[in-house]
Design a protein around this motif. Structure first.
Motif, PDB file in Angstrom:
ATOM      1  N   SER A 218      11.696  55.894  -5.093  1.00 20.40           N
ATOM      2  CA  SER A 218      12.111  55.429  -6.424  1.00 20.40           C
ATOM      3  C   SER A 218      13.542  54.920  -6.350  1.00 20.40           C
ATOM      4  N   ASN A 219      14.004  54.294  -7.432  1.00 17.38           N
ATOM      5  CA  ASN A 219      15.385  53.824  -7.476  1.00 17.38           C
ATOM      6  C   ASN A 219      16.372  54.982  -7.327  1.00 17.38           C
ATOM      7  N   LYS A 220      15.967  56.156  -7.802  1.00 22.53           N
ATOM      8  CA  LYS A 220      16.866  57.307  -7.760  1.00 22.53           C
ATOM      9  C   LYS A 220      16.923  57.945  -6.371  1.00 22.53           C
ATOM     10  N   ILE A 221      15.758  58.155  -5.753  1.00 24.55           N
ATOM     11  CA  ILE A 221      15.739  58.866  -4.464  1.00 24.55           C
ATOM     12  C   ILE A 221      15.704  57.919  -3.274  1.00 24.55           C
ATOM     13  N   GLY A 222      15.510  56.616  -3.515  1.00 28.24           N
ATOM     14  CA  GLY A 222      15.555  55.632  -2.445  1.00 28.24           C
ATOM     15  C   GLY A 222      14.245  55.518  -1.677  1.00 28.24           C
ATOM     16  N   LEU A 223      14.338  54.865  -0.516  1.00 26.89           N
ATOM     17  CA  LEU A 223      13.155  54.584   0.301  1.00 26.89           C
ATOM     18  C   LEU A 223      13.181  55.298   1.652  1.00 26.89           C
ATOM     19  N   GLY A 224      14.169  56.162   1.848  1.00 27.91           N
ATOM     20  CA  GLY A 224      14.290  56.854   3.130  1.00 27.91           C
ATOM     21  C   GLY A 224      13.068  57.674   3.488  1.00 27.91           C
ATOM     22  N   HIS A 225      12.443  58.296   2.473  1.00 23.44           N
ATOM     23  CA  HIS A 225      11.254  59.112   2.726  1.00 23.44           C
ATOM     24  C   HIS A 225      10.094  58.245   3.210  1.00 23.44           C
ATOM     25  N   VAL A 226       9.959  57.077   2.610  1.00 25.73           N
ATOM     26  CA  VAL A 226       8.879  56.155   3.001  1.00 25.73           C
ATOM     27  C   VAL A 226       9.064  55.710   4.449  1.00 25.73           C
ATOM     28  N   TYR A 227      10.282  55.279   4.796  1.00 23.41           N
ATOM     29  CA  TYR A 227      10.550  54.837   6.167  1.00 23.41           C
ATOM     30  C   TYR A 227      10.356  55.980   7.174  1.00 23.41           C
ATOM     31  N   ASN A 228      10.737  57.190   6.779  1.00 28.66           N
ATOM     32  CA  ASN A 228      10.582  58.342   7.662  1.00 28.66           C
ATOM     33  C   ASN A 228       9.115  58.586   7.982  1.00 28.66           C
ATOM     34  N   MET A 229       8.262  58.506   6.946  1.00 28.07           N
ATOM     35  CA  MET A 229       6.839  58.736   7.165  1.00 28.07           C
ATOM     36  C   MET A 229       6.219  57.626   8.009  1.00 28.07           C
ATOM     37  N   ILE A 230       6.616  56.388   7.773  1.00 31.11           N
ATOM     38  CA  ILE A 230       6.085  55.281   8.581  1.00 31.11           C
ATOM     39  C   ILE A 230       6.403  55.522  10.055  1.00 31.11           C
ATOM     40  N   THR A 231       7.630  55.947  10.341  1.00 28.69           N
ATOM     41  CA  THR A 231       8.042  56.189  11.725  1.00 28.69           C
ATOM     42  C   THR A 231       7.207  57.283  12.369  1.00 28.69           C
ATOM     43  N   ILE A 232       7.012  58.382  11.659  1.00 29.19           N
ATOM     44  CA  ILE A 232       6.264  59.518  12.215  1.00 29.19           C
ATOM     45  C   ILE A 232       4.791  59.178  12.380  1.00 29.19           C
ATOM     46  N   LEU A 233       4.208  58.536  11.366  1.00 30.83           N
ATOM     47  CA  LEU A 233       2.771  58.231  11.419  1.00 30.83           C
ATOM     48  C   LEU A 233       2.432  57.243  12.514  1.00 30.83           C
ATOM     49  N   ASN A 234       3.402  56.414  12.916  1.00 30.01           N
ATOM     50  CA  ASN A 234       3.164  55.486  14.025  1.00 30.01           C
ATOM     51  C   ASN A 234       2.850  56.209  15.327  1.00 30.01           C
ATOM     52  N   TYR A 235       3.205  57.493  15.397  1.00 23.95           N
ATOM     53  CA  TYR A 235       2.968  58.276  16.610  1.00 23.95           C
ATOM     54  C   TYR A 235       1.796  59.240  16.446  1.00 23.95           C
ATOM     55  N   LEU A 236       1.048  59.071  15.370  1.00 21.07           N
ATOM     56  CA  LEU A 236      -0.148  59.887  15.141  1.00 21.07           C
ATOM     57  C   LEU A 236      -1.336  58.944  14.984  1.00 21.07           C
ATOM     58  N   GLU A 246       3.236  59.811  -6.284  1.00 21.25           N
ATOM     59  CA  GLU A 246       3.285  59.881  -7.742  1.00 21.25           C
ATOM     60  C   GLU A 246       3.364  58.463  -8.300  1.00 21.25           C
ATOM     61  N   LYS A 247       2.603  58.207  -9.364  1.00 17.15           N
ATOM     62  CA  LYS A 247       2.545  56.844  -9.896  1.00 17.15           C
ATOM     63  C   LYS A 247       3.916  56.376 -10.353  1.00 17.15           C
ATOM     64  N   SER A 248       4.744  57.310 -10.850  1.00 16.39           N
ATOM     65  CA  SER A 248       6.078  56.948 -11.334  1.00 16.39           C
ATOM     66  C   SER A 248       7.103  56.865 -10.210  1.00 16.39           C
ATOM     67  N   LYS A 249       6.694  57.232  -8.978  1.00 12.64           N
ATOM     68  CA  LYS A 249       7.613  57.218  -7.834  1.00 12.64           C
ATOM     69  C   LYS A 249       6.947  56.536  -6.644  1.00 12.64           C
ATOM     70  N   ASN A 250       6.392  55.360  -6.891  1.00 12.74           N
ATOM     71  CA  ASN A 250       5.617  54.698  -5.837  1.00 12.74           C
ATOM     72  C   ASN A 250       6.344  53.520  -5.209  1.00 12.74           C
ATOM     73  N   LEU A 251       7.684  53.473  -5.384  1.00  7.15           N
ATOM     74  CA  LEU A 251       8.442  52.402  -4.752  1.00  7.15           C
ATOM     75  C   LEU A 251       8.273  52.482  -3.238  1.00  7.15           C
ATOM     76  N   GLY A 252       7.937  51.372  -2.645  1.00  8.37           N
ATOM     77  CA  GLY A 252       7.739  51.330  -1.199  1.00  8.37           C
ATOM     78  C   GLY A 252       6.281  51.371  -0.779  1.00  8.37           C
ATOM     79  N   HIS A 253       5.354  51.472  -1.749  1.00  4.79           N
ATOM     80  CA  HIS A 253       3.945  51.552  -1.367  1.00  4.79           C
ATOM     81  C   HIS A 253       3.478  50.272  -0.675  1.00  4.79           C
ATOM     82  N   GLN A 254       4.151  49.139  -0.998  1.00  5.27           N
ATOM     83  CA  GLN A 254       3.777  47.882  -0.324  1.00  5.27           C
ATOM     84  C   GLN A 254       4.048  47.973   1.176  1.00  5.27           C
ATOM     85  N   LYS A 255       5.152  48.643   1.533  1.00  3.99           N
ATOM     86  CA  LYS A 255       5.496  48.783   2.955  1.00  3.99           C
ATOM     87  C   LYS A 255       4.465  49.658   3.677  1.00  3.99           C
ATOM     88  N   LEU A 256       3.980  50.683   2.985  1.00  2.00           N
ATOM     89  CA  LEU A 256       2.962  51.541   3.585  1.00  2.00           C
ATOM     90  C   LEU A 256       1.655  50.785   3.781  1.00  2.00           C
TER      91      LEU A 256
END
Length: 538
Positions: A218-236, A246-256
């Motif tokens: 989200s705008n408040k918590i940023g996208l660091g969590h999304v990038y972190n998961m992408i990095t880890i999942l690439n190795y699984l 969460e529907k209200s915190k789905n910023l970055g879903h396009q990247k996923l």
């Protein structure tokens, strides 16, 4: 009197033109036959019998079920003869079966729910067969219903592998009903081993784990969590992965989704619980910043292995593993791992390597994350504008930046005044701009690990109180940390930039950064997860 009128026959014979003794070939330390047999028994919708011509297969089958029919001189190419001989074996018993499903052991990946679908469809009017959709020969219009009229074609219908029929019709006519209807199998369920390499592929599929990833942006918590998961999942890679936001915190879903991950949204606990119950994960990853005890107790009921990231909430005590790379503690905590040894640096920072340090500063990079909620980019640019810096200034604006128009207006004015400022929006290769920089001005989040991995000095600012708990920029010796934004002055910013202009100072920061190995964190996390997960299964 039998409890069921449904019968499952599993023909398992010794001869196979592709793989010798294929039914007894070990796959994950179990014979191939075991997987179909176990799934049929677990489906609990019929009595299950193995039909074989092999003493060895009979002996192995008896380890899992007492129901084995031994046939001699069976012609494997004639399914009707096999079934007739098998049914004849019941003549002296109280035969009460009405519907029969035949599943050859060639389908070790068939699922319980698929098996259950067959019996309601079996009728005197048709034979029911499983099929795998072939887009070249099967049109979408013919798949409107799960029960579809089929033309029996070898490349579509698994007629020799799984089929169901009405027993009375078969015994009366001594053949299967030539009218077929189909039940669609997934490509995985329809996978048949045709050579020894395919057995290895089946083993990999059986080893797949179902991973539910709970992540927010989200705008408040940023996208660091999304990038972190992408990095880890690439190795699984060998896993089935479902990402929920969460529907209200789905910023970055396009990247996923760009990474081809399946993403679902939920608006309330009921919707989340429905996703959890339907997916039935083996592992759950939480990268949602802060977990509560009530939330984690709900997850614990799923009997999943739970891994949390960047979590200082009370719920973290209920996780099986917690990784907090951006936090530091002197206390050893069971199942919790702190510090930069567990930083997850994106793959682009492994591919691109650092460049030699320049004596004179030519490039300055500004990046305050995907959202920059405190709008730090604008005042820093105003400072650089006011001091008429002539170095090239690159500004990376993330997809969630709400101040783009003001920033673009200022950049236009700076360029009109002969300064050299370039805006990059939503870059797919951030490492390129970091390694070209002589120093970076950034927030004190996860990005500091990626900057440090390329050995580039930095000026950092904590954009909220939580980031003040991130110690790496202070203890690494590779950054000037200006503290919290609440105490920030433009004078301190100006002094920091002046310091960075000094070659010897930047060289010292770089040497300090070279002491930190930040590229192995993700490998260590994956190793620990796999080890602890396997230990728990034992």
């Amino acid at each position: 009197m039998k409890k069921t009128t449904n019968l499952i026959l599993i023909p398992a014979f010794s001869n196979n033109k592709n793989i010798s003794q294929h039914n007894l070939r070990l796959v994950n330390n179990n014979p191939l036959l075991y997987y179909v047999l176990r799934t049929c028994i677990d489906a609990k919708c019929a009595d299950v019998f193995v039909v074989t011509d092999s003493e060895a297969i009979q002996e192995v089958s008896l380890q899992y079920t007492p129901n084995v029919i031994f046939l001699k001189d069976t012609n494997l190419s004639n399914s009707e003869k096999i079934i007739k001989n098998a049914l004849d074996a019941f003549k002296e018993s109280n035969f009460n079966y009405k519907k029969c499903l035949v599943i050859f052991s060639d389908l070790p990946l068939i699922e319980k729910n698929t098996i259950r679908k067959f019996f309601p469809k079996i009728s005197k009017n048709h034979t029911v067969t499983g099929y795998v959709e072939n887009s070249d020969t099967f049109t979408k219009s013919s798949l409107k219903h799960n029960l579809s009229k089929l033309s029996v074609q070898e490349n579509i219908v698994s007629s020799r592998t799984i089929f169901g029929f009405d027993i009375q019709y078969f015994l009366k006519n001594k053949k299967f009903n030539p009218s077929y209807v189909g039940i669609k199998l997934s490509p995985t369920e329809g996978f048949i081993a045709k050579n020894y390499h395919d057995l290895e592929q089946i083993e990999k599929i059986l080893n797949r784990r179902k991973i539910l990833v709970c992540v927010n942006g989200s705008n408040k918590i940023g996208l660091g969590h999304v990038y972190n998961m992408i990095t880890i999942l690439n190795y699984l890679r060998n896993n089935e992965i479902l990402i929920v936001m969460e529907k209200s915190k789905n910023l970055g879903h396009q990247k996923l989704r760009k990474q081809l991950y399946k993403v679902k949204f939920y608006s309330n606990n009921k919707e989340f619980n429905g996703i959890l119950q339907n997916f039935k994960p083996d592992l759950i990853f939480n990268d949602i910043l802060y977990t509560t005890t009530s939330y984690m107790k709900k997850l614990r009921k799923s009997n999943s292995f739970i891994v949390n990231f960047e979590d200082l909430g009370p719920g973290s005590d209920l996780a099986d593993l917690v990784f907090n790379p951006i936090y530091v503690t002197n206390k050893t905590k069971p199942r919790k791992f702190f510090g930069s040894n567990y930083a997850c640096v994106r793959d682009e920072f492994r591919i691109l390597h650092s460049k030699p340090i320049r004596k004179k500063v030519k490039n300055i990079l500004l990046t305050f994350g995907g959202t920059d909620p405190q709008n730090l980019t604008l005042p820093v640019l105003e400072l650089l504008s006011k001091n008429n810096f002539k170095q090239k200034i690159v500004v990376i604006l993330g997809m969630g930046n709400a101040h783009k128009n003001k920033i673009k207006k200022l950049v236009f004015q700076m360029n009109q005044n002969s300064q050299n400022v370039r805006i990059i929006e939503q870059s797919d290769i951030m490492a390129k701009y970091i390694r070209e920089s002589d120093f970076v001005i950034t927030a004190n989040g996860r990005t500091v690990f990626e900057i440090a991995s390329l050995k580039v000095p930095m000026i950092t600012v904590s954009v909220h109180e939580r980031e003040e708990l991130h110690k790496f920029s202070r203890i690494s010796g590779g950054a000037i940390h200006l503290g919290s934004i609440n105490n920030l002055t433009m004078k301190s910013f100006q002094n920091a930039i002046i310091k960075m202009m000094d070659y010897d100072f930047r060289l010292e920061l770089r040497k300090n950064l070279e002491k930190h190995d930040l590229l192995n964190g993700v490998h260590e996390i994956i190793r620990i997860i796999n080890t602890k997960f396997d230990d728990q299964k034992i």
